[in-house]
Every structure is written in structure tokens, then in C-alpha cells.
Write an enzyme that holds these catalytic residues in place. Structure first.
Site, mmCIF file in Angstrom:
data_model
loop_
_atom_site.group_PDB
_atom_site.id
_atom_site.type_symbol
_atom_site.label_atom_id
_atom_site.label_comp_id
_atom_site.label_asym_id
_atom_site.label_seq_id
_atom_site.Cartn_x
_atom_site.Cartn_y
_atom_site.Cartn_z
ATOM 1 N N ARG A 32 0.734 -0.997 0.131
ATOM 2 C CA ARG A 32 0.071 0.019 -0.077
ATOM 3 C C ARG A 32 1.076 1.235 -0.077
ATOM 4 O O ARG A 32 2.073 1.188 0.377
ATOM 5 C CB ARG A 32 -0.819 -0.095 1.156
ATOM 6 C CG ARG A 32 -0.194 -0.421 2.533
ATOM 7 C CD ARG A 32 -0.599 0.265 3.693
ATOM 8 N NE ARG A 32 -0.492 1.482 3.591
ATOM 9 C CZ ARG A 32 0.646 2.532 3.633
ATOM 10 N NH1 ARG A 32 1.664 1.702 3.973
ATOM 11 N NH2 ARG A 32 0.488 3.496 3.571
ATOM 12 N N ALA A 34 0.709 5.018 -2.037
ATOM 13 C CA ALA A 34 0.761 5.420 -3.403
ATOM 14 C C ALA A 34 1.935 5.104 -4.596
ATOM 15 O O ALA A 34 1.814 4.457 -5.486
ATOM 16 C CB ALA A 34 0.512 6.908 -3.794
ATOM 17 N N ARG A 66 -7.165 -0.194 -7.261
ATOM 18 C CA ARG A 66 -7.359 0.932 -6.582
ATOM 19 C C ARG A 66 -7.397 2.042 -7.085
ATOM 20 O O ARG A 66 -6.552 2.460 -7.981
ATOM 21 C CB ARG A 66 -6.397 1.045 -5.204
ATOM 22 C CG ARG A 66 -6.159 -0.108 -4.394
ATOM 23 C CD ARG A 66 -5.329 0.253 -3.139
ATOM 24 N NE ARG A 66 -6.274 0.850 -2.309
ATOM 25 C CZ ARG A 66 -5.492 1.661 -1.095
ATOM 26 N NH1 ARG A 66 -4.288 1.398 -0.786
ATOM 27 N NH2 ARG A 66 -6.477 2.353 -0.186
ATOM 28 N N GLN A 179 -2.834 2.328 10.036
ATOM 29 C CA GLN A 179 -1.595 2.705 9.308
ATOM 30 C C GLN A 179 -0.733 3.384 9.947
ATOM 31 O O GLN A 179 0.369 3.201 10.056
ATOM 32 C CB GLN A 179 -1.695 3.290 7.821
ATOM 33 C CG GLN A 179 -2.347 2.552 6.752
ATOM 34 C CD GLN A 179 -3.832 2.753 6.627
ATOM 35 O OE1 GLN A 179 -4.437 3.072 7.670
ATOM 36 N NE2 GLN A 179 -4.490 2.530 5.435
ATOM 37 N N ASP A 220 -2.081 10.952 -2.215
ATOM 38 C CA ASP A 220 -2.480 9.700 -3.149
ATOM 39 C C ASP A 220 -2.506 10.287 -4.631
ATOM 40 O O ASP A 220 -2.373 9.763 -5.432
ATOM 41 C CB ASP A 220 -3.649 9.141 -2.700
ATOM 42 C CG ASP A 220 -3.235 7.969 -1.703
ATOM 43 O OD1 ASP A 220 -3.343 8.384 -0.581
ATOM 44 O OD2 ASP A 220 -2.945 6.672 -2.076
ATOM 45 N N LYS A 231 -5.243 10.072 2.622
ATOM 46 C CA LYS A 231 -5.805 9.162 3.603
ATOM 47 C C LYS A 231 -7.085 9.926 4.190
ATOM 48 O O LYS A 231 -6.744 11.105 4.733
ATOM 49 C CB LYS A 231 -4.688 8.496 4.602
ATOM 50 C CG LYS A 231 -5.531 7.643 5.589
ATOM 51 C CD LYS A 231 -6.445 6.492 5.258
ATOM 52 C CE LYS A 231 -5.564 5.556 4.120
ATOM 53 N NZ LYS A 231 -6.536 4.843 3.307
HETATM 54 O O1 MRU Z 1 -4.809 3.232 1.879
HETATM 55 P P1 MRU Z 1 -3.326 3.504 1.995
HETATM 56 O O2 MRU Z 1 -2.622 2.949 3.239
HETATM 57 O O3 MRU Z 1 -2.716 2.660 0.653
HETATM 58 O O4 MRU Z 1 -3.082 5.169 1.968
HETATM 59 C C1 MRU Z 1 -1.912 5.427 1.865
HETATM 60 C C2 MRU Z 1 -2.055 7.186 2.071
HETATM 61 O O5 MRU Z 1 -3.141 7.615 2.310
HETATM 62 C C3 MRU Z 1 -0.572 7.677 2.008
HETATM 63 O O6 MRU Z 1 -0.529 8.846 2.590
HETATM 64 C C4 MRU Z 1 -0.269 8.150 0.501
HETATM 65 O O7 MRU Z 1 -0.578 7.093 -0.391
HETATM 66 C C5 MRU Z 1 1.130 8.444 0.285
HETATM 67 S S1 MRU Z 1 2.343 7.268 0.688
HETATM 68 C C6 MRU Z 1 3.796 8.014 0.341
#
Ligand code: MRU
Length: 341
Positions: A32, A34, A66, A179, A220, A231
Site C-alpha cells: 500500500r 501510492a 485501487r 496505518q 495519493d 488518507k
Molecule cells: O490506503 P493506503 O494505506 O494505501 O493510503 C496511503 C496514504 O494515504 C498515503 O498517505 C499516501 O499513499 C502517500 S504514501 C507515500
């Protein structure tokens, strides 16, 4: 792939040669973040190529796992475009060579963002005349676990901490899948950084008490006008930060900028399963008949963002001009050949 759903209890790895298992791993958040899902999808396409699977079909499947993070489609488009060439000198197939290039570029981009972000935090400390070092809040996980490099927002925090610019890190636990409490805390612990986990809803009150000097988060997808999808809970943090005069910093590579996404209203927000909200650790915590609404991300309007740190430099408002000036970006957000770097 390290199965992040099992952290911090177990460090278990998923080993596969089947790109469909990569799709599953992305969908269930075993991998997970981005940038990392882009890298995983690129390697997934290399597996599909090695297995003789039609690449366009595999790319469509991987890209649909996703919807919000633009890196996923950006990476699969890049691998697809490269896959028309023959095998490379080192024996790597075109898809594998491109996947490795995407991975290596992310590692290098992380390093550049960490430098630029740490310098920005040093500036913020000076401007605010903060005595000692900064106290920062971060949300979700944006470290090595999310990028394959040293991280974006968390990489900046770690770099600034090593340089004495940041001291206290407050980690939003990040409901519903934790997370922050599971992954960011795990990374900070391994790095020997002092941190405390807070419930997401504590951040505003801590800002009101004057206990937060900056917010540092990832993204993201960033729209061409600077609106930022991240998020769920990020928007609330940004609103509280604005109300209390706390700088709100976003750290993300240019591969996260969706040039065909003019503004945040066009960003598709992933809706996830109700059980993620209604259960905790596999046990139902909500009332028996409760239903849930579970958007995984929200959009912070550009007007609430103090600065965006990218591997090509720090951009500030007005974002539409500043983002366009980062260099010519292709529709998927890929830097075009000949664009300024
Ligand atoms: O659902 P996730 O855990 O993949 O969400 C991740 C996030 O929201 C992160 O802040 C984003 O992907 C940036 S990761 C460098």
C-alpha cells in the site's frame, strides 16, 4: 512483498510469480502507499510478461485494483509503453527493466524530497522562532513501507529529526486500518525516533493548545490546481491547521500529480468494505445492525496547503502555475522527454 496487513505483529512475506496475486495484495493493502503500489504493479506486469500473459489485459487488471492513487496507472502505462522494445542487454525483459527503473527513480526522488522537505521545516522553525526543535503531526504511513525508498512525508520527518530540526512526532493512529499506529510507529521505532500515537480526533485540540508546529503528510493524488487527495482524515487536519496558523505541508513525487485531474472534485475516492469500520482486529465492535460508510481518502483544497514538496522542488501557491512550471507532464503525470528536471 512484505505483507503489511500482518505488521507490526509479524514480518511475513508473500512470494509469487502470478501477477493476479499482486492484484490481490494491492487490493487487500498487503502492499500500500501510492508510490509502492505503482512499483508493485510494475513488477506485477513483469511477472505477467514472463508468463506470456497479454500485457494490456494484465495492466488493466492491475490498474483497477485501487482507483485514487494516480501512481498505479502512471506506472502501468510506463511499463506498457516500454514493453514494445526487445530484451535488454542484461537479460531483463523490457517490462522488468522498466519496473526496476521506476523503483530506482522512486528511491532517488525520496532522497531529493527529504532534502527539500527538511530545508523547508528548518525555514518554518526559523520563521516561527520555535525554541528547540519542531513538534509535528503526521497521518497514515508515508515511510519506506509506502514508497520502496526512504519515504515521502515520513522520510522528511526522519531526515529533519536526524538534523535536530524535529523532535517530537505525533502519529495519527489513522482510522480505520491504523496505518499510523501499526506502520508509522513501527518505522519510527526502528529508526529510534521519539514518537507518540494519538487518536485522529486529538490533533485539533493539540493544535489549539499550541503543541503542534507543523503537519507533514503524503498524497495519493494531487490535482493540477493543487487539491490533494490523501488518507481520510487529512482534510480535517488541514482545516484545524488553518484555524490555528499551523503550516500544512504535503510531500509527494511528481508521479502523484494527475495532470488530467484539473481539481479535487474529479478525483475518484475509493470506498472500502464496511467491515473495516465496524470491526477492530477482526472482532465486531459496532452494534449488530450498524452499517458503515467507508471512504478511504478525502480531498484537501489547495487553499489549505502551505507548500507541496516534490523531487523537483517545493511548490507554493498559486499552485496551478507552480505545478505547471514543474515541467511538462504527460496526461498520466509522467515527465516528458526533454522536460526540465
Ligand atoms: O490506503 P493506503 O494505506 O494505501 O493510503 C496511503 C496514504 O494515504 C498515503 O498517505 C499516501 O499513499 C502517500 S504514501 C507515500
Amino acid at each position: 512483498m512484505l505483507d503489511q496487513t500482518q505488521l507490526p505483529q509479524r514480518e511475513a512475506y508473500i512470494e509469487t510469480r502470478d501477477y493476479r496475486e499482486v492484484c490481490t495484495a494491492i487490493r487487500r493493502l498487503s502492499v500500500r502507499g501510492a508510490p509502492l503500489i505503482g512499483i508493485a504493479a510494475a513488477y506485477g506486469l513483469a511477472l505477467a510478461e514472463a508468463a506470456g500473459v497479454d500485457l494490456a489485459t494484465a495492466a488493466a487488471e492491475l490498474a483497477s485494483t485501487r482507483p485514487t492513487a494516480v501512481n498505479l496507472r502512471w506506472a502501468t502505462n510506463r511499463v506498457l509503453a516500454s514493453a514494445t522494445g526487445g530484451s535488454r542487454g542484461d537479460g531483463a525483459t523490457p517490462a522488468l527493466a522498466e519496473a526496476r527503473a521506476i523503483h530506482e527513480e522512486q528511491i532517488a526522488a525520496d532522497m531529493r524530497m527529504c532534502e527539500a522537505g527538511a530545508a523547508l521545516l528548518a525555514e518554518i522553525r526559523e520563521a516561527a522562532q520555535v525554541r528547540g526543535a519542531l513538534r509535528v503531526v503526521t497521518h497514515c504511513n508515508t515511510g519506506a513501507l509506502a514508497t520502496g525508498g526512504i519515504g515521502t512525508a515520513l522520510g522528511v520527518i526522519l531526515t529533519a529529526h536526524r538534523r535536530g530540526i524535529v523532535r517530537d512526532v505525533l502519529v495519527d493512529e489513522t482510522r480505520p486500518l491504523l496505518q499510523g499506529a501499526r506502520l508509522t510507529a513501527w518505522e519510527l521505532e526502528r529508526a529510534g525516533v521519539r514518537y507518540r500515537v494519538i487518536v485522529d480526533s486529538a490533533a485539533a485540540g493539540l493544535m489549539a493548545r499550541g503543541e503542534v508546529d507543523a503537519i507533514v503528510v503524503g498524497a495519493d493524488r494531487i490535482a493540477a490546481n493543487g487539491d490533494v487527495a490523501n488518507k481520510v482524515g487529512t482534510y480535517g487536519l488541514a482545516l484545524a491547521a488553518r484555524a490555528h496558523g499551523v503550516p500544512f505541508i504535503v510531500v509527494a513525487p511528481t508521479s502523484t500529480i494527475g495532470q488530467v485531474t484539473p481539481d479535487g472534485a474529479r478525483i475518484e475516492i475509493e470506498e472500502r468494505a464496511e467491515d473495516e469500520v465496524l470491526q477492530l482486529g477482526g472482532r465486531r465492535t459496532a452494534a449488530p445492525a450498524a452499517r458503515a460508510l467507508n471512504p478511504a481518502f478525502d480531498v484537501t483544497p489547495a487553499a489549505l496547503v502551505t507548500a507541496i514538496v516534490t523531487e523537483r522542488g517545493v511548490v507554493r501557491p498559486p499552485y496551478d502555475e507552480a505545478i505547471a512550471a514543474l515541467g511538462a507532464l504527460s496526461p498520466s503525470g509522467t515527465a516528458m522527454a526533454g522536460a526540465p528536471s
